[in-house]
Motif scaffolding. Structure first.
Motif, PDB file in Angstrom:
ATOM      1  N   ARG A  75       0.803  -1.231   0.000  1.00 40.65           N
ATOM      2  CA  ARG A  75       0.000   0.000   0.000  1.00 40.65           C
ATOM      3  C   ARG A  75       0.833   1.277   0.000  1.00 40.65           C
ATOM      4  O   ARG A  75       0.283   2.366  -0.035  1.00 40.65           O
ATOM      5  CB  ARG A  75      -0.933   0.002   1.211  1.00 40.65           C
ATOM      6  CG  ARG A  75      -2.064  -1.013   1.053  1.00 40.65           C
ATOM      7  CD  ARG A  75      -3.069  -0.847   2.144  1.00 40.65           C
ATOM      8  NE  ARG A  75      -2.825  -1.919   3.113  1.00 40.65           N
ATOM      9  CZ  ARG A  75      -3.170  -1.876   4.363  1.00 40.65           C
ATOM     10  NH1 ARG A  75      -3.766  -0.824   4.851  1.00 40.65           N
ATOM     11  NH2 ARG A  75      -2.928  -2.876   5.163  1.00 40.65           N
ATOM     12  N   GLY A  76       2.139   1.147   0.080  1.00 39.95           N
ATOM     13  CA  GLY A  76       2.988   2.332   0.081  1.00 39.95           C
ATOM     14  C   GLY A  76       2.930   3.057   1.413  1.00 39.95           C
ATOM     15  O   GLY A  76       2.201   2.677   2.333  1.00 39.95           O
ATOM     16  N   LEU A  77       3.696   4.127   1.486  1.00 36.77           N
ATOM     17  CA  LEU A  77       3.789   4.889   2.724  1.00 36.77           C
ATOM     18  C   LEU A  77       2.479   5.589   3.052  1.00 36.77           C
ATOM     19  O   LEU A  77       1.982   5.508   4.179  1.00 36.77           O
ATOM     20  CB  LEU A  77       4.929   5.909   2.618  1.00 36.77           C
ATOM     21  CG  LEU A  77       5.229   6.729   3.859  1.00 36.77           C
ATOM     22  CD1 LEU A  77       5.675   5.826   5.000  1.00 36.77           C
ATOM     23  CD2 LEU A  77       6.310   7.753   3.565  1.00 36.77           C
ATOM     24  N   VAL A  78       1.896   6.250   2.077  1.00 36.30           N
ATOM     25  CA  VAL A  78       0.668   7.014   2.310  1.00 36.30           C
ATOM     26  C   VAL A  78      -0.507   6.095   2.647  1.00 36.30           C
ATOM     27  O   VAL A  78      -1.316   6.405   3.519  1.00 36.30           O
ATOM     28  CB  VAL A  78       0.343   7.894   1.084  1.00 36.30           C
ATOM     29  CG1 VAL A  78      -1.000   8.575   1.226  1.00 36.30           C
ATOM     30  CG2 VAL A  78       1.442   8.932   0.878  1.00 36.30           C
TER      31      VAL A  78
ATOM     32  N   CYS B  87      16.961  -3.424   0.799  1.00 38.24           N
ATOM     33  CA  CYS B  87      18.130  -3.229  -0.072  1.00 38.24           C
ATOM     34  C   CYS B  87      19.263  -4.155   0.354  1.00 38.24           C
ATOM     35  O   CYS B  87      19.918  -4.774  -0.486  1.00 38.24           O
ATOM     36  CB  CYS B  87      18.593  -1.780  -0.036  1.00 38.24           C
ATOM     37  SG  CYS B  87      17.536  -0.647  -0.970  1.00 38.24           S
ATOM     38  N   ALA B  88      19.498  -4.265   1.638  1.00 35.87           N
ATOM     39  CA  ALA B  88      20.564  -5.135   2.145  1.00 35.87           C
ATOM     40  C   ALA B  88      20.274  -6.602   1.829  1.00 35.87           C
ATOM     41  O   ALA B  88      21.184  -7.363   1.484  1.00 35.87           O
ATOM     42  CB  ALA B  88      20.734  -4.939   3.648  1.00 35.87           C
TER      43      ALA B  88
ATOM     44  N   ASN C  27      12.746  -9.702  -9.477  1.00 39.18           N
ATOM     45  CA  ASN C  27      12.241 -10.356  -8.278  1.00 39.18           C
ATOM     46  C   ASN C  27      10.964  -9.639  -7.836  1.00 39.18           C
ATOM     47  O   ASN C  27      10.945  -8.407  -7.751  1.00 39.18           O
ATOM     48  CB  ASN C  27      13.315 -10.283  -7.188  1.00 39.18           C
ATOM     49  CG  ASN C  27      12.871 -10.843  -5.873  1.00 39.18           C
ATOM     50  OD1 ASN C  27      11.978 -10.297  -5.221  1.00 39.18           O
ATOM     51  ND2 ASN C  27      13.498 -11.924  -5.465  1.00 39.18           N
ATOM     52  N   PRO C  28       9.879 -10.362  -7.560  1.00 36.10           N
ATOM     53  CA  PRO C  28       8.620  -9.708  -7.186  1.00 36.10           C
ATOM     54  C   PRO C  28       8.741  -8.736  -6.009  1.00 36.10           C
ATOM     55  O   PRO C  28       8.128  -7.668  -6.019  1.00 36.10           O
ATOM     56  CB  PRO C  28       7.693 -10.881  -6.846  1.00 36.10           C
ATOM     57  CG  PRO C  28       8.239 -12.020  -7.648  1.00 36.10           C
ATOM     58  CD  PRO C  28       9.733 -11.817  -7.676  1.00 36.10           C
ATOM     59  N   ASP C  29       9.538  -9.080  -4.985  1.00 34.47           N
ATOM     60  CA  ASP C  29       9.728  -8.173  -3.844  1.00 34.47           C
ATOM     61  C   ASP C  29      10.437  -6.888  -4.271  1.00 34.47           C
ATOM     62  O   ASP C  29      10.105  -5.800  -3.817  1.00 34.47           O
ATOM     63  CB  ASP C  29      10.562  -8.835  -2.741  1.00 34.47           C
ATOM     64  CG  ASP C  29       9.794  -9.886  -1.976  1.00 34.47           C
ATOM     65  OD1 ASP C  29       8.555  -9.914  -2.062  1.00 34.47           O
ATOM     66  OD2 ASP C  29      10.446 -10.688  -1.283  1.00 34.47           O
ATOM     67  N   VAL C  30      11.421  -7.035  -5.127  1.00 38.62           N
ATOM     68  CA  VAL C  30      12.178  -5.871  -5.592  1.00 38.62           C
ATOM     69  C   VAL C  30      11.303  -5.007  -6.502  1.00 38.62           C
ATOM     70  O   VAL C  30      11.343  -3.774  -6.421  1.00 38.62           O
ATOM     71  CB  VAL C  30      13.480  -6.309  -6.291  1.00 38.62           C
ATOM     72  CG1 VAL C  30      14.203  -5.127  -6.920  1.00 38.62           C
ATOM     73  CG2 VAL C  30      14.391  -7.013  -5.283  1.00 38.62           C
ATOM     74  N   LEU C  31      10.491  -5.636  -7.334  1.00 38.27           N
ATOM     75  CA  LEU C  31       9.565  -4.871  -8.180  1.00 38.27           C
ATOM     76  C   LEU C  31       8.593  -4.068  -7.311  1.00 38.27           C
ATOM     77  O   LEU C  31       8.334  -2.889  -7.582  1.00 38.27           O
ATOM     78  CB  LEU C  31       8.790  -5.808  -9.115  1.00 38.27           C
ATOM     79  CG  LEU C  31       9.585  -6.400 -10.270  1.00 38.27           C
ATOM     80  CD1 LEU C  31       8.811  -7.543 -10.912  1.00 38.27           C
ATOM     81  CD2 LEU C  31       9.939  -5.342 -11.304  1.00 38.27           C
ATOM     82  N   ALA C  32       8.078  -4.687  -6.261  1.00 39.31           N
ATOM     83  CA  ALA C  32       7.154  -3.991  -5.355  1.00 39.31           C
ATOM     84  C   ALA C  32       7.857  -2.822  -4.677  1.00 39.31           C
ATOM     85  O   ALA C  32       7.307  -1.718  -4.578  1.00 39.31           O
ATOM     86  CB  ALA C  32       6.606  -4.963  -4.311  1.00 39.31           C
ATOM     87  N   MET C  33       9.095  -3.051  -4.224  1.00 41.11           N
ATOM     88  CA  MET C  33       9.850  -1.986  -3.582  1.00 41.11           C
ATOM     89  C   MET C  33      10.112  -0.852  -4.572  1.00 41.11           C
ATOM     90  O   MET C  33       9.974   0.325  -4.221  1.00 41.11           O
ATOM     91  CB  MET C  33      11.175  -2.529  -3.038  1.00 41.11           C
ATOM     92  CG  MET C  33      12.012  -1.478  -2.329  1.00 41.11           C
ATOM     93  SD  MET C  33      13.486  -2.116  -1.495  1.00 41.11           S
ATOM     94  CE  MET C  33      14.382  -2.882  -2.817  1.00 41.11           C
ATOM     95  N   HIS C  34      10.454  -1.191  -5.788  1.00 34.80           N
ATOM     96  CA  HIS C  34      10.721  -0.183  -6.815  1.00 34.80           C
ATOM     97  C   HIS C  34       9.491   0.693  -7.058  1.00 34.80           C
ATOM     98  O   HIS C  34       9.588   1.917  -7.149  1.00 34.80           O
ATOM     99  CB  HIS C  34      11.150  -0.881  -8.110  1.00 34.80           C
ATOM    100  CG  HIS C  34      11.673   0.049  -9.149  1.00 34.80           C
ATOM    101  ND1 HIS C  34      12.997   0.140  -9.445  1.00 34.80           N
ATOM    102  CD2 HIS C  34      11.041   0.928  -9.953  1.00 34.80           C
ATOM    103  CE1 HIS C  34      13.167   1.041 -10.387  1.00 34.80           C
ATOM    104  NE2 HIS C  34      11.998   1.523 -10.715  1.00 34.80           N
TER     105      HIS C  34
END
Length: 181
Positions: free
Chosen positions: A3-6, A43-44, A77-84
């Motif tokens: 859902r993002g930060l907001v 990121c780590a 990677n699905p997690d990285v795509l979501a983070m991006h």
């Protein structure tokens, strides 16, 4: 990340974590600092620039294919795509998050590959006068429109075989331009 930060409240986070909101605030001054910590840890956890990859410079093309494949597997990677997606959406309001991501991801990857390309140049295995520019070009060439299409949900991530062919072709193009056999 969903859902993002907001779109996420501290109440939601506390409930998901199984702690009180007071406990959450005892560790993080606000939602932004919590989000920054989440991005930092993600990121780590998703670093691809493994120093062991840089060990064998005797086969530069194979080395670049290994680095390229690791890079693309990370990006898709699905997690990285979501983070991006979240970082892109939040970066205008939260520059610290964008900076953190850039320092931990792209900047670190450029430094990692620049070092390898510099060594290849010094060993006369490549014609690269600006290793940092070449590293940036390498990653940009790999990322191409494939990453954007997957990121935007316009196509599924490629199969392993398709991704290997994709990387091999782009590495061959890069090597041709840099005089790498």
């Amino acid at each position: 990340m969903a859902r993002g930060l907001v779109g996420t409240s501290m109440d939601d986070i506390a409930k998901q974590a199984g702690v009180s909101k007071i406990t959450l605030y005892s560790h993080f001054r606000d939602k932004g600092s919590l989000f920054t910590e989440v991005i930092s840890r993600k990121c780590a956890a998703h670093r691809f620039a493994d120093p062991r990859l840089a060990g064998d410079l005797s086969q530069p093309r194979q080395l670049l294919e290994n680095i390229g494949l690791g890079f693309m597997q990370l990006l898709l990677n699905p997690d990285v795509l979501a983070m991006h997606r979240v970082i892109e959406a939040e970066s205008a309001r939260h520059q610290q998050i964008a900076k953190l991501f850039f320092e931990a991801g792209p900047k670190r990857g450029i430094a990692f590959l620049s070092n390898i390309l510099s060594q290849l140049h010094q060993q006369k295995k490549a014609l690269i006068s600006d290793p940092e520019l070449a590293a940036d070009a390498f990653y940009s060439l790999l990322k191409g429109t494939l990453h954007m299409a997957v990121l935007m949900g316009l196509r599924p991530a490629p199969s392993t075989a398709e991704l290997k062919r994709y990387v091999k072709n782009r590495v061959a193009f890069f090597c041709q331009g840099c005089g790498i056999a």
